[in-house]
Write an enzyme that holds these catalytic residues in place. Structure first.
Site, PDB file in Angstrom:
ATOM      1  N   ARG A 146      -2.275 -22.366  -8.996  1.00  0.00           N
ATOM      2  CA  ARG A 146      -3.416 -23.048  -8.181  1.00  0.00           C
ATOM      3  C   ARG A 146      -4.183 -21.200  -8.572  1.00  0.00           C
ATOM      4  O   ARG A 146      -5.298 -21.002  -7.855  1.00  0.00           O
ATOM      5  CB  ARG A 146      -3.262 -22.957  -6.623  1.00  0.00           C
ATOM      6  CG  ARG A 146      -3.867 -24.048  -6.495  1.00  0.00           C
ATOM      7  CD  ARG A 146      -3.176 -24.185  -4.990  1.00  0.00           C
ATOM      8  NE  ARG A 146      -4.410 -25.472  -4.341  1.00  0.00           N
ATOM      9  CZ  ARG A 146      -3.672 -26.277  -3.960  1.00  0.00           C
ATOM     10  NH1 ARG A 146      -2.766 -26.949  -4.512  1.00  0.00           N
ATOM     11  NH2 ARG A 146      -4.465 -27.170  -3.203  1.00  0.00           N
TER      12      ARG A 146
ATOM     13  N   ARG B  72      -9.006 -39.797   4.234  1.00  0.00           N
ATOM     14  CA  ARG B  72      -7.387 -39.975   4.367  1.00  0.00           C
ATOM     15  C   ARG B  72      -6.350 -39.774   5.026  1.00  0.00           C
ATOM     16  O   ARG B  72      -7.578 -39.423   6.193  1.00  0.00           O
ATOM     17  CB  ARG B  72      -7.012 -38.788   3.255  1.00  0.00           C
ATOM     18  CG  ARG B  72      -6.015 -38.436   3.335  1.00  0.00           C
ATOM     19  CD  ARG B  72      -4.928 -37.212   1.738  1.00  0.00           C
ATOM     20  NE  ARG B  72      -5.572 -35.983   2.438  1.00  0.00           N
ATOM     21  CZ  ARG B  72      -5.769 -35.085   1.138  1.00  0.00           C
ATOM     22  NH1 ARG B  72      -4.892 -34.736   0.281  1.00  0.00           N
ATOM     23  NH2 ARG B  72      -6.399 -33.918   1.803  1.00  0.00           N
TER      24      ARG B  72
ATOM     25  N   ARG C  54      -4.778 -34.991   8.377  1.00  0.00           N
ATOM     26  CA  ARG C  54      -4.688 -33.730   8.059  1.00  0.00           C
ATOM     27  C   ARG C  54      -5.603 -32.517   8.326  1.00  0.00           C
ATOM     28  O   ARG C  54      -7.323 -32.706   8.981  1.00  0.00           O
ATOM     29  CB  ARG C  54      -4.791 -33.849   5.832  1.00  0.00           C
ATOM     30  CG  ARG C  54      -2.976 -33.064   5.855  1.00  0.00           C
ATOM     31  CD  ARG C  54      -3.056 -33.421   4.042  1.00  0.00           C
ATOM     32  NE  ARG C  54      -3.493 -32.465   4.254  1.00  0.00           N
ATOM     33  CZ  ARG C  54      -3.214 -32.155   2.702  1.00  0.00           C
ATOM     34  NH1 ARG C  54      -2.542 -32.602   1.633  1.00  0.00           N
ATOM     35  NH2 ARG C  54      -3.881 -31.459   1.853  1.00  0.00           N
TER      36      ARG C  54
HETATM   37  P1  AP5 Z   1      -2.280 -29.622  -1.183  1.00  0.00           P
HETATM   38  O1  AP5 Z   1      -1.943 -30.224  -0.225  1.00  0.00           O
HETATM   39  O2  AP5 Z   1      -2.550 -29.278  -2.811  1.00  0.00           O
HETATM   40  O3  AP5 Z   1      -4.057 -30.284  -1.005  1.00  0.00           O
HETATM   41  P2  AP5 Z   1      -5.699 -30.581  -2.198  1.00  0.00           P
HETATM   42  O4  AP5 Z   1      -4.795 -29.474  -3.279  1.00  0.00           O
HETATM   43  O5  AP5 Z   1      -6.477 -29.402  -1.473  1.00  0.00           O
HETATM   44  O6  AP5 Z   1      -5.095 -31.410  -2.804  1.00  0.00           O
HETATM   45  P3  AP5 Z   1      -5.213 -32.646  -1.461  1.00  0.00           P
HETATM   46  O7  AP5 Z   1      -3.638 -33.298  -1.798  1.00  0.00           O
HETATM   47  O8  AP5 Z   1      -6.218 -32.783  -0.361  1.00  0.00           O
HETATM   48  O9  AP5 Z   1      -5.756 -34.214  -2.394  1.00  0.00           O
HETATM   49  P4  AP5 Z   1      -5.155 -34.578  -3.676  1.00  0.00           P
HETATM   50  O10 AP5 Z   1      -5.777 -34.360  -4.851  1.00  0.00           O
HETATM   51  O11 AP5 Z   1      -3.572 -34.836  -3.746  1.00  0.00           O
HETATM   52  O12 AP5 Z   1      -6.275 -35.942  -3.379  1.00  0.00           O
HETATM   53  P5  AP5 Z   1      -5.371 -37.516  -2.591  1.00  0.00           P
HETATM   54  O13 AP5 Z   1      -4.307 -38.518  -3.858  1.00  0.00           O
HETATM   55  O14 AP5 Z   1      -4.249 -37.176  -1.434  1.00  0.00           O
HETATM   56  O15 AP5 Z   1      -2.871 -28.444  -0.982  1.00  0.00           O
HETATM   57  C1  AP5 Z   1      -2.476 -27.753   0.878  1.00  0.00           C
HETATM   58  C2  AP5 Z   1      -3.073 -26.663   1.127  1.00  0.00           C
HETATM   59  O16 AP5 Z   1      -1.980 -25.704   0.529  1.00  0.00           O
HETATM   60  C3  AP5 Z   1      -3.945 -24.759   0.110  1.00  0.00           C
HETATM   61  O17 AP5 Z   1      -4.811 -25.755   0.869  1.00  0.00           O
HETATM   62  C4  AP5 Z   1      -3.193 -24.508   0.398  1.00  0.00           C
HETATM   63  O18 AP5 Z   1      -3.918 -23.657   1.599  1.00  0.00           O
HETATM   64  C5  AP5 Z   1      -1.609 -24.428   0.097  1.00  0.00           C
HETATM   65  N1  AP5 Z   1      -0.991 -24.578  -0.999  1.00  0.00           N
HETATM   66  C6  AP5 Z   1      -0.621 -26.039  -1.965  1.00  0.00           C
HETATM   67  N2  AP5 Z   1      -0.339 -24.893  -2.962  1.00  0.00           N
HETATM   68  C7  AP5 Z   1      -1.061 -24.105  -3.011  1.00  0.00           C
HETATM   69  C8  AP5 Z   1      -0.447 -22.924  -3.681  1.00  0.00           C
HETATM   70  N3  AP5 Z   1      -0.139 -23.119  -4.977  1.00  0.00           N
HETATM   71  N4  AP5 Z   1      -0.877 -21.779  -3.956  1.00  0.00           N
HETATM   72  C9  AP5 Z   1      -1.175 -21.850  -2.804  1.00  0.00           C
HETATM   73  N5  AP5 Z   1      -1.334 -22.123  -1.312  1.00  0.00           N
HETATM   74  C10 AP5 Z   1      -1.287 -23.443  -1.856  1.00  0.00           C
HETATM   75  O19 AP5 Z   1      -6.011 -37.957  -2.818  1.00  0.00           O
HETATM   76  C11 AP5 Z   1      -7.185 -37.776  -1.077  1.00  0.00           C
HETATM   77  C12 AP5 Z   1      -7.969 -39.125  -0.603  1.00  0.00           C
HETATM   78  O20 AP5 Z   1      -8.906 -39.799  -1.716  1.00  0.00           O
HETATM   79  C13 AP5 Z   1      -6.913 -40.598  -0.451  1.00  0.00           C
HETATM   80  O21 AP5 Z   1      -7.264 -40.822   0.772  1.00  0.00           O
HETATM   81  C14 AP5 Z   1      -6.706 -41.601  -1.399  1.00  0.00           C
HETATM   82  O22 AP5 Z   1      -6.690 -42.164  -1.112  1.00  0.00           O
HETATM   83  C15 AP5 Z   1      -7.888 -41.252  -1.659  1.00  0.00           C
HETATM   84  N6  AP5 Z   1      -8.191 -41.625  -3.184  1.00  0.00           N
HETATM   85  C16 AP5 Z   1      -7.634 -41.377  -4.297  1.00  0.00           C
HETATM   86  N7  AP5 Z   1      -7.811 -41.283  -5.563  1.00  0.00           N
HETATM   87  C17 AP5 Z   1      -9.041 -42.283  -5.240  1.00  0.00           C
HETATM   88  C18 AP5 Z   1     -10.011 -42.742  -5.806  1.00  0.00           C
HETATM   89  N8  AP5 Z   1      -9.345 -42.800  -7.335  1.00  0.00           N
HETATM   90  N9  AP5 Z   1     -10.848 -43.868  -5.338  1.00  0.00           N
HETATM   91  C19 AP5 Z   1     -10.571 -44.130  -4.146  1.00  0.00           C
HETATM   92  N10 AP5 Z   1     -10.035 -43.096  -3.546  1.00  0.00           N
HETATM   93  C20 AP5 Z   1      -9.064 -42.610  -3.760  1.00  0.00           C
HETATM   94 MG    MG Z   2      -2.426 -33.570  -2.352  1.00  0.00          MG
END
Ligand code: AP5
Ligand code: MG
Ligand code: ZN
Length: 216
Positions: A88, A127, A160
């Site tokens: 990241r 979500r 979340r």
């Molecule tokens: P993390 O859990 O990785 O969160 P993120 O990157 O912010 O991503 P999300 O999990 O929020 O989204 P996603 O892309 O996985 O989407 P999802 O599939 O759930 O990280 C959380 C925290 O941890 C960070 O902020 C940081 O603090 C820390 N962290 C993690 N990794 C780190 C690192 N490497 N370094 C430092 N800190 C770190 O989908 C979202 C929603 O949309 C769902 O409801 C889903 O059903 C819906 N959806 C999905 N696809 C579609 C579609 N095609 N059409 C319509 N709806 C859809």
């Molecule tokens: Mg995720």
């Protein structure tokens, strides 16, 4: 196969990762999920990570990199893995390159799920996640079969903490400043594929499979 999934918060990385992991039989390694598990178990790592995650900030690189290196040395990673949410920062990406190089390995590709900002807020606020098994749902786009219950394990699904409006905005800013540069990083190494993440969940998965091909 060793794959990195890139994309803004809410792009659908976790959603697609579950399907990719099943289809290609590789473990899905989500740094966010590992942090959340540690937070729920109140481990020292969880206590440290919580300070950053609830404010939408990144957990410091050294903590995150060591955690991922440990994970990648486990037995189930022998034939590859899918990294979701790591790297990241450019520093994390460089650390991963070095880790692979030292082992005579390399990344197959990085896949960026491209979703413009205007889609993100609706996805994040709708979500719901399962606190027991990590499955992810959306009240409108991907609802569970039984309202408010996880399809996989039957637990009550929840929102979340870091999906609150203000925190989502902060996470998007952090993404733009610290993670977006990875698109150039991988593109310059000819290791970047981009998929349109605004399509329906199954269509995004089809695009990903076309890129990854049929190898396991
Ligand atoms: P993390 O859990 O990785 O969160 P993120 O990157 O912010 O991503 P999300 O999990 O929020 O989204 P996603 O892309 O996985 O989407 P999802 O599939 O759930 O990280 C959380 C925290 O941890 C960070 O902020 C940081 O603090 C820390 N962290 C993690 N990794 C780190 C690192 N490497 N370094 C430092 N800190 C770190 O989908 C979202 C929603 O949309 C769902 O409801 C889903 O059903 C819906 N959806 C999905 N696809 C579609 C579609 N095609 N059409 C319509 N709806 C859809
Ligand atoms: Mg995720
Ligand atoms: Zn569940």
């Amino acid at each position: 196969m060793k794959i990195v999934l890139l994309g803004p918060p809410g792009a659908g990385k976790g959603t697609q990762a579950k399907s990719i992991s099943n289809r290609y039989s590789i473990p899905h390694i989500s740094t966010g999920d590992i942090f959340r598990k540690n937070i729920s178990e109140n481990t020292p790592l969880g206590i440290e990570a919580k300070k950053y995650i609830n404010d939408g900030q990144l957990v410091p690189d050294d903590v995150t990199i060591n955690m991922v290196k440990d994970r990648l040395q486990q037995e189930d990673c022998k034939n590859g893995y899918l990294l979701d949410g790591f790297p990241r920062t450019v520093h994390q990406a460089e650390a991963l390159q070095l880790f692979l190089q030292d082992r005579g390995e390399s990344l197959d590709t990085s896949l960026c799920i491209d979703v413009p900002k205007e889609f993100i807020l609706e996805r994040m606020t709708g979500r719901r996640v399962c606190p027991s098994c990590g499955a992810s749902y959306h009240v409108k786009f991907n609802p569970p079969i039984v309202a408010s219950k996880c399809d996989v394990c039957g637990s009550d699904i929840i929102q979340r903490k870091d999906d609150a409006d203000e925190t989502v905005r902060e996470r998007l800013d952090v993404y733009e400043r610290q993670t977006q540069p990875l698109i150039d990083f991988y593109s310059s190494k000819d290791l970047l594929s981009v998929v349109d993440g605004t399509k329906a969940i199954n269509e995004v998965f089809e695009s990903i499979c076309r890129i990854l091909g049929s190898d396991k």
